[in-house]
Design a protein around this motif. Structure first.
Motif, short mmCIF file in Angstrom:
data_model
loop_
_atom_site.label_atom_id
_atom_site.label_comp_id
_atom_site.label_asym_id
_atom_site.label_seq_id
_atom_site.Cartn_x
_atom_site.Cartn_y
_atom_site.Cartn_z
N PRO A 107 -6.34 -14.59 -2.06
CA PRO A 107 -4.88 -14.75 -1.88
C PRO A 107 -4.49 -14.98 -0.42
CG PRO A 107 -5.33 -12.92 -3.36
CD PRO A 107 -6.67 -13.41 -2.88
N LEU A 108 -5.21 -14.35 0.49
CA LEU A 108 -4.85 -14.53 1.90
C LEU A 108 -5.24 -15.93 2.40
CD1 LEU A 108 -3.56 -13.29 4.39
CD2 LEU A 108 -5.80 -12.37 5.03
N GLN A 109 -6.35 -16.46 1.92
CA GLN A 109 -6.71 -17.84 2.27
C GLN A 109 -5.61 -18.79 1.81
OE1 GLN A 109 -10.65 -17.62 0.29
NE2 GLN A 109 -11.55 -18.24 2.25
N CYS A 152 -10.61 -12.36 7.88
CA CYS A 152 -11.44 -11.14 7.71
C CYS A 152 -10.77 -9.95 8.38
CB CYS A 152 -12.84 -11.36 8.28
SG CYS A 152 -13.85 -12.46 7.26
N SER A 153 -10.21 -10.18 9.56
CA SER A 153 -9.55 -9.11 10.30
C SER A 153 -8.36 -8.56 9.51
CB SER A 153 -9.10 -9.63 11.67
OG SER A 153 -8.52 -8.61 12.44
N ALA A 154 -7.57 -9.46 8.94
CA ALA A 154 -6.38 -9.02 8.20
C ALA A 154 -6.74 -8.23 6.96
CB ALA A 154 -5.53 -10.24 7.82
N ILE A 155 -7.85 -8.60 6.32
CA ILE A 155 -8.28 -7.84 5.13
C ILE A 155 -8.71 -6.43 5.55
CG2 ILE A 155 -10.07 -7.73 3.34
CD1 ILE A 155 -9.85 -10.84 3.24
N ALA A 185 1.71 -15.23 6.79
CA ALA A 185 0.73 -15.22 5.70
C ALA A 185 0.26 -13.81 5.40
CB ALA A 185 -0.46 -16.12 6.06
N ILE A 186 -0.03 -13.06 6.45
CA ILE A 186 -0.52 -11.68 6.26
C ILE A 186 0.60 -10.83 5.67
CG2 ILE A 186 -1.42 -9.63 7.41
CD1 ILE A 186 -2.64 -11.59 9.51
N GLY A 187 1.82 -11.08 6.15
CA GLY A 187 2.97 -10.34 5.62
C GLY A 187 3.13 -10.56 4.12
N GLU A 188 2.89 -11.79 3.68
CA GLU A 188 2.98 -12.08 2.24
C GLU A 188 1.93 -11.29 1.46
OE1 GLU A 188 3.52 -16.23 0.75
OE2 GLU A 188 1.66 -15.77 -0.33
N MET A 189 0.71 -11.24 2.04
CA MET A 189 -0.36 -10.52 1.34
C MET A 189 -0.03 -9.03 1.21
SD MET A 189 -4.39 -9.87 2.33
CE MET A 189 -4.01 -8.92 3.79
N VAL A 190 0.40 -8.41 2.32
CA VAL A 190 0.64 -6.96 2.25
C VAL A 190 1.87 -6.66 1.41
CG1 VAL A 190 -0.60 -6.44 4.38
CG2 VAL A 190 1.86 -6.86 4.48
N ALA A 191 2.85 -7.57 1.41
CA ALA A 191 4.03 -7.36 0.56
C ALA A 191 3.65 -7.43 -0.91
CB ALA A 191 5.10 -8.40 0.87
N ALA A 192 2.77 -8.39 -1.24
CA ALA A 192 2.32 -8.51 -2.63
C ALA A 192 1.56 -7.26 -3.06
CB ALA A 192 1.43 -9.76 -2.77
N GLU A 193 0.79 -6.70 -2.12
CA GLU A 193 0.05 -5.47 -2.44
C GLU A 193 0.98 -4.32 -2.73
OE1 GLU A 193 -2.83 -3.78 0.10
OE2 GLU A 193 -4.01 -5.61 0.19
N LEU A 194 2.04 -4.21 -1.91
CA LEU A 194 2.99 -3.12 -2.10
C LEU A 194 3.73 -3.25 -3.42
CD1 LEU A 194 4.48 -2.71 1.49
CD2 LEU A 194 2.88 -1.21 0.30
#
Lengths: 328, 168
Positions: B83-85, B105-108, B157-166
């Motif tokens: 999803p982050l890619q 990789c760092s963001a994960i 992009a990273i913000g979208e990933m962590v928001a989706a996780e939350l």
């Protein structure tokens, strides 16, 4: 990189046995040593990997902390008791390096970081007494904006790069060591040395001596502490100056205060003069400024780093001001 | 001595001088992990070891005997991007792409740290629960430089990933 052999130590005795020969270096996370080896500034014949030695973070019977030397910087910063009781240490750790490096770097290795003086690193083009004793120092008359204002010598004006160590200096930590001669404990203030005539020696460790743990004495419940770092960019840069401070108030008087500066000297600089002036007095900006003036009375700035005196003074005023103004 | 790379076992190099980065790129021909500065200053070589982000340029491969490494090549599953890619594509999180594998990789790794409650330099209260504001994401990703200047898209992009996780 100069060829070397590699061995992994299972425990401290194993490490000492493996390191008995000359030319051995202990390897922690490698975040500084591997770089120095790649630049051929460090050329150990043998690496003994101590990054897997046992040792956790434990609360002591007295309410302090015992931190194994192989604990990673990130693990220490995340520990519940560091966050609640020793914010100065947690903040210093989080101000250092990047998350990737904090995940790799060990606490013991952090103590043994070498200076980031650009002339020390420039093995092809610069003279450096720390890298090549007796060769001279190109920083003294060179670009020395990042260099020391206190405790330097004509042989070396380098600064100590660690953030964590500045906090440990203010916390009166002790360092537990082990060697073939046995174990000993060193007050943190006596671990690092000023350059004098021998800047090639950063610490008072004997050859082969191994750092096994760091001990933090308990802090009084009323103590407030923090770490403030000033650098050229907002993150991921070494300090121009930094302040670690622990303060206890009695009404509006300072019952006790402990202060250490980073970025100003060859070792974390415990500000004993400033502390003595502040103890028992008011925590006003004027009093803090006067204490800083006394601490920096002997400062000997170089061509480019005179600003550090005022910057460190203001940083101390701001840091203690924040702690005094804080409600908890 | 062996190491797991994206789930496959590999023999570690005989020469202890070989960095984990060179081992990945030169021996295993996994060129996704990039060599930027080779001195721990840029983050391009970031990989995950047992889920933790580290700099493979400062890591001697022999030191990671028995560990499990995940590189950018190990993130997609069954031909479907992580999803982050996908988020990096949608948010223009790159131009030249050289820092991208390290950023991802760092963001994960960063998300894992935040999930277990790790604070950062800009966290106001070290004892409070983590809130990944934009400022927090910027600080937590400061070990990864982008010379093209795609940082805003990267943080989006990273913000979208962590928001989706939350939200999940």
């Amino acid at each position: 990189m100069t060829p070397f052999t590699y061995a992994r130590a299972a425990d401290p005795d194993d490490a000492l046995r493996l390191a008995a020969r000359d030319g051995t270096a202990y390897l922690g996370g490698g975040t500084n040593l591997v770089d120095l080896m790649r630049e051929t500034i460090a050329q150990p014949a043998r690496l003994v990997d101590v990054s897997g030695l046992p040792g956790a973070i434990e609360e002591t019977d007295e309410g302090g902390l015992l931190i194994g030397a192989a604990v990673r910087n990130s693990a220490l910063a995340e520990h519940r008791l560091v966050r609640t009781r020793y914010p100065v240490l947690g903040r210093a750790l989080l101000a250092g390096a990047s998350a990737q490096i904090r995940n790799m770097a060990t606490v013991g290795g952090n103590l043994l970081q070498r200076t980031r003086c650009a002339y020390f690193y420039d093995s092809d083009g610069s003279r450096c007494n720390k890298r090549a004793p007796g060769s001279g120092c190109d920083a003294v008359a060179g670009f020395n904006r990042n260099h020391a204002i206190l405790g330097a010598s004509p042989a070396c004006v380098a600064t100590h790069p660690s953030d964590m160590c500045v906090a440990l200096a203010a916390l009166d930590a002790t360092v537990q060591l082990q060697s073939a001669q046995g174990a000993r404990t060193l007050p943190f203030a006596e671990l690092h040395r000023l350059p004098g005539e021998h800047p090639e020696r950063d610490t008072m460790l004997a050859p082969g001596e191994l750092i096994t743990a760091i001990a933090l004495p308990p802090l009084p419940a009323a103590a407030r502490s923090t770490y403030r770092k000033v650098r050229d960019r907002a993150s991921y840069a070494f300090a121009l100056v930094s302040v670690a401070a622990v303060i206890e108030l009695d009404g509006d008087r300072i019952a006790d205060v402990r202060i250490a500066f980073g970025g100003v000297a060859h070792k974390p600089w415990r500000a004993a003069r400033a502390e003595a002036l502040l103890r028992g007095g008011p925590a006003t900006p004027a009093a803090i400024r006067a204490a800083a003036a006394a601490e920096f009375a002997d400062a000997a700035p170089l061509r480019d780093n005179g600003f550090k005196v005022e910057l460190a003074t203001r940083t101390l005023v701001a840091t203690l001001g924040d702690l005094v103004g804080a409600t908890a | 001595m062996s190491i797991s790379i994206n789930g496959a076992l590999a023999e570690l190099p005989q020469d202890p001088r070989v960095s984990l980065l060179d081992f990945l790129r030169e021996d295993l021909h996994l060129a996704g992990t990039k060599k930027g500065c080779n001195q721990g200053a840029c983050g391009a070589c970031t990989v995950l070891v047992d889920g933790e982000r580290i700099l493979s340029c400062l890591a001697l491969a022999v030191q990671y005997d028995g560990r499990a490494v995940t590189t950018i090549e190990g993130l997609a599953e069954g031909g479907v991007l992580h999803p982050l890619q996908q988020a990096f594509i949608e948010h223009d999180g790159f131009q030249c792409g050289y820092c991208t594998p390290g950023q991802i990789c760092s963001a994960i790794g960063m998300a894992t740290e935040a999930r277990r409650g790790a604070a950062s330099h800009v966290t106001a209260d070290l004892t409070a629960a983590v809130t990944l504001s934009r400022e927090e994401l910027q600080e937590r990703m400061s070990g990864n430089l982008c010379r093209c200047g795609a940082h805003n898209g990267i943080i989006d992009a990273i913000g979208e990933m962590v928001a989706a996780e939350l939200a999940a």
